[in-house]
Design an enzyme around this catalytic site. Structure first.
Site, short mmCIF file in Angstrom:
data_model
loop_
_atom_site.label_atom_id
_atom_site.label_comp_id
_atom_site.label_asym_id
_atom_site.label_seq_id
_atom_site.Cartn_x
_atom_site.Cartn_y
_atom_site.Cartn_z
N ALA A 89 5.31 6.25 -4.26
CA ALA A 89 5.47 5.54 -5.31
C ALA A 89 4.73 4.38 -5.43
CB ALA A 89 6.86 5.29 -5.57
N GLY A 97 6.83 9.28 -2.22
CA GLY A 97 6.80 10.04 -3.07
C GLY A 97 5.70 11.06 -3.38
N GLU A 99 7.26 14.08 -1.40
CA GLU A 99 8.07 14.61 -2.55
C GLU A 99 7.31 15.56 -3.27
OE1 GLU A 99 10.00 10.44 -3.11
OE2 GLU A 99 11.78 11.86 -2.84
N GLU A 119 10.40 5.34 3.16
CA GLU A 119 11.12 4.25 2.32
C GLU A 119 12.07 3.66 2.85
OE1 GLU A 119 10.25 7.76 1.83
OE2 GLU A 119 10.07 7.97 -0.50
N1 CO8 Z 1 1.87 1.56 -3.54
C1 CO8 Z 1 0.90 0.56 -4.01
N2 CO8 Z 1 0.11 0.45 -3.35
C2 CO8 Z 1 -0.42 1.06 -2.22
C3 CO8 Z 1 0.49 2.23 -1.83
C4 CO8 Z 1 1.77 2.33 -2.58
N3 CO8 Z 1 2.77 3.21 -2.00
N4 CO8 Z 1 0.06 2.57 -0.72
C5 CO8 Z 1 -1.26 1.96 -0.58
N5 CO8 Z 1 -1.11 1.08 -1.29
C6 CO8 Z 1 -2.56 0.21 -1.79
C7 CO8 Z 1 -2.69 -1.15 -0.81
O1 CO8 Z 1 -1.69 -2.00 -1.17
C8 CO8 Z 1 -4.10 -1.38 -0.66
O2 CO8 Z 1 -4.08 -2.28 -1.91
P1 CO8 Z 1 -5.00 -3.60 -1.47
O3 CO8 Z 1 -6.56 -2.98 -1.40
O4 CO8 Z 1 -5.01 -4.01 -3.08
O5 CO8 Z 1 -4.63 -4.36 -0.80
C9 CO8 Z 1 -4.70 -0.08 -0.89
O6 CO8 Z 1 -3.82 0.78 -1.34
C10 CO8 Z 1 -5.11 0.62 0.46
O7 CO8 Z 1 -4.07 0.41 1.49
P2 CO8 Z 1 -4.04 0.03 2.95
O8 CO8 Z 1 -5.34 -1.12 2.88
O9 CO8 Z 1 -2.92 -0.16 3.23
O10 CO8 Z 1 -4.64 1.21 3.60
P3 CO8 Z 1 -4.69 1.68 4.99
O11 CO8 Z 1 -5.57 2.98 5.37
O12 CO8 Z 1 -4.55 0.42 6.10
O13 CO8 Z 1 -3.24 2.61 5.23
C11 CO8 Z 1 -1.47 3.83 4.34
C12 CO8 Z 1 -2.83 3.45 4.46
C13 CO8 Z 1 -0.74 4.04 5.64
C14 CO8 Z 1 -0.85 4.91 3.48
C15 CO8 Z 1 -0.62 2.48 3.79
O14 CO8 Z 1 -1.42 2.21 2.71
C16 CO8 Z 1 0.77 2.50 3.62
O15 CO8 Z 1 1.61 2.48 4.34
N6 CO8 Z 1 1.24 2.83 2.28
C17 CO8 Z 1 2.41 2.70 1.80
C18 CO8 Z 1 3.37 3.99 2.30
C19 CO8 Z 1 4.64 3.84 1.76
O16 CO8 Z 1 5.51 3.19 2.26
N7 CO8 Z 1 5.03 4.81 0.65
C20 CO8 Z 1 6.54 4.97 0.17
C21 CO8 Z 1 6.46 4.16 -1.06
S1 CO8 Z 1 8.08 4.10 -1.67
C22 CO8 Z 1 8.38 5.64 -2.28
O17 CO8 Z 1 7.35 6.38 -2.57
C23 CO8 Z 1 9.48 6.04 -2.99
C24 CO8 Z 1 9.58 7.43 -4.01
C25 CO8 Z 1 10.82 7.55 -4.62
C26 CO8 Z 1 11.64 6.48 -4.74
C27 CO8 Z 1 11.82 6.46 -6.24
C28 CO8 Z 1 12.34 5.18 -6.81
C29 CO8 Z 1 12.05 4.52 -8.04
#
Ligand code: CO8
Length: 260
Positions: free
Chosen positions: A66, A111, A114, A134
């Site tokens: 998400a 997500g 999921e 999460e």
């Molecule tokens: N949301 C928003 N932006 C994201 C997300 C995300 N989940 N993942 C990556 N991005 C963005 C980064 O912020 C970055 O943006 P910017 O260039 O503006 O800084 C861009 O994408 C590229 O990402 P990275 O620079 O971090 O790229 P890397 O190759 O270094 O890393 C990863 C890739 C490992 C995927 C890393 O981006 C990461 O850890 N992302 C987050 C993963 C995460 O925590 N996911 C879980 C989110 S919570 C969720 O899914 C809950 C779902 C159900 C709950 C319902 C509640 C309402």
């Protein structure tokens, strides 16, 4: 076909491909992507030119979860709507009568994992990574993960993934049954299309009913599931495709199914 801003949707040879297309944000699920995903699955589910749907991601992620930036700005009431809409989009895949295959090209986190679990089955690239991070954000899986992951990979493994937030690689996902196959990255889509093509060549009504019956196996009692199987089979028996399939077998020719 409707226009989509964050998805690329194509249909060819009875196979629809939905590409999650916000690579600059790792295809994270914001409100618009969630609404478009539900709309696309529903639209393709009703399209007679579609027999199988493949979902994949543009760039290096399938879906990295998400959208954290959007979630962080929400008040509780809007957060509740966000969760409900996310669950509804995933459930649209359950409701869709056509098989939906996840072609997991990269990160399938939160997500995204999921979403993959909501599909009927999953095929991964060697580069794919899976996880429920999460708990690092003070959340836990909320788009169906606590319900679907235990059904597919067992309660113990689902619990470990959810409580630790640690990622697993494609080989481990294969070992625990999260994915059916793992292919080198450059072979993923051709391999998935081969499976999709095989499914698309079969009797569509029979495939659709089997999807619903299989889904019931995880959701109901054996007795209710068997009753559904009997009723569905009785519905399939009078179809033209059933007559065509049996006639083709008896006369040693290839069956041509029309979805009738
Ligand atoms: N949301 C928003 N932006 C994201 C997300 C995300 N989940 N993942 C990556 N991005 C963005 C980064 O912020 C970055 O943006 P910017 O260039 O503006 O800084 C861009 O994408 C590229 O990402 P990275 O620079 O971090 O790229 P890397 O190759 O270094 O890393 C990863 C890739 C490992 C995927 C890393 O981006 C990461 O850890 N992302 C987050 C993963 C995460 O925590 N996911 C879980 C989110 S919570 C969720 O899914 C809950 C779902 C159900 C709950 C319902 C509640 C309402």
């Amino acid at each position: 076909m409707a226009e989509y801003q964050d998805l690329e949707v194509t249909v060819a040879d009875y196979i629809a491909t939905i590409t999650m297309n916000r690579p600059q944000a790792m295809n994270a699920l914001n409100s618009n992507v969630i609404a478009e995903l539900e709309a696309a699955v529903t639209e393709l589910g009703a399209n007679n030119d579609v027999r199988v749907i493949v979902i994949t991601g543009a760039g290096k992620a399938f879906v990295a979860g998400a959208d954290i930036k959007q979630m962080n700005s929400l008040e509780l009431q809007d957060f509740r709507t966000f969760i409900a809409n996310g669950q509804k989009a995933m459930y649209a895949i359950d409701l869709c009568e056509k098989p939906v295959i996840a072609a997991i090209n990269g990160f399938a986190l939160g997500g995204g994992c999921e979403l993959a679990l909501a599909c009927d089955f999953r095929v991964a690239s060697e580069k794919a990574k899976f996880g429920f991070p999460e708990v690092n954000l003070g959340l836990f899986p909320g788009f169906g993960g606590t319900q679907r992951a235990p059904r597919f990979i067992g309660r113990g493994y689902a619990s470990e993934m959810t409580f630790t937030g640690e990622m697993i690689d494609a080989a481990e996902a294969l070992r625990v049954g999260l994915v059916n196959h793992v292919y080198p990255a450059d072979e993923l889509m051709d391999s998935v299309m081969k499976i999709a093509k095989t499914i698309a060549s079969k009797a569509p009504i029979a495939v659709a009913r089997s999807k619903t019956a299989i889904k019931m196996a995880g959701d109901t009692t054996l007795e209710a599931g068997l009753a559904f199987e009997r009723e569905s089979m009785s519905m399939v028996f009078p179809t033209k495709d059933r007559a065509e399939g049996m006639d083709a077998f008896i006369n040693k020719r290839k069956a041509e199914f029309k979805g009738e």
